[in-house]
Design a protein around this motif. Sequence first.
Motif, mmCIF file in Angstrom:
data_model
loop_
_atom_site.group_PDB
_atom_site.id
_atom_site.type_symbol
_atom_site.label_atom_id
_atom_site.label_comp_id
_atom_site.label_asym_id
_atom_site.label_seq_id
_atom_site.Cartn_x
_atom_site.Cartn_y
_atom_site.Cartn_z
ATOM 1 N N ARG A 257 0.837 -1.187 0.000
ATOM 2 C CA ARG A 257 0.000 0.000 0.000
ATOM 3 C C ARG A 257 0.877 1.244 0.000
ATOM 4 O O ARG A 257 1.898 1.299 0.691
ATOM 5 N N GLY A 258 0.501 2.225 -0.805
ATOM 6 C CA GLY A 258 1.269 3.460 -0.900
ATOM 7 C C GLY A 258 1.333 3.967 -2.323
ATOM 8 O O GLY A 258 0.654 3.465 -3.221
ATOM 9 N N GLU B 152 0.088 9.343 1.019
ATOM 10 C CA GLU B 152 -0.529 8.233 1.735
ATOM 11 C C GLU B 152 -1.138 8.707 3.044
ATOM 12 O O GLU B 152 -2.275 8.348 3.386
ATOM 13 N N CYS C 281 -0.876 4.332 -7.468
ATOM 14 C CA CYS C 281 -1.430 4.591 -6.143
ATOM 15 C C CYS C 281 -2.112 3.310 -5.691
ATOM 16 O O CYS C 281 -3.221 2.999 -6.146
ATOM 17 N N HIS D 55 -4.031 1.339 -3.111
ATOM 18 C CA HIS D 55 -4.876 1.678 -1.968
ATOM 19 C C HIS D 55 -5.258 0.474 -1.112
ATOM 20 O O HIS D 55 -5.923 0.649 -0.095
#
Length: 140
Positions: free
Chosen positions: A15-16, A65, A122, A124
């Motif tokens: 994630r990030g 983030e 991105c 998520h």
Amino acid sequence: MEIYQQQLTLPPRPRGFHLITDEINSRLSAVSRWKAGLCHIFIRHTSASLTINENADPTVRMDFETFFNKAVPEDDPDYRHDYEGSDDMPAHIKASMMGASITIPIQNGKLALGTWQGVYLCEHRNRGGSRQLIITALGK
């Protein structure tokens, strides 16, 4: 006018916000002789997105983030769509906020990004898996 299209499968990432400009450029050798054109990049997922932003300082990606996690928190009791975990609905909202595609001019055979610009994946989801992009370039 020529049209070039290719699918790019990105490996799973945490994630990030991740720079993927080099991976996209590696698929664009076919446009190296073009003087002008457009490159459209589309992500085939509803819980990840694409954007263009700062490519030099990694703290920018960390701050993105942080912002989105504050703006769209997990475990909101009002969310009904939570079948895949507490990050599921927030991921869909973040992806809609960021968008599923970007378009970049091609100039003299290369993406015409600014000096400090890069393409971000991105991600998520906590465990989003591999992500598929469709890269379509038009030019001459």
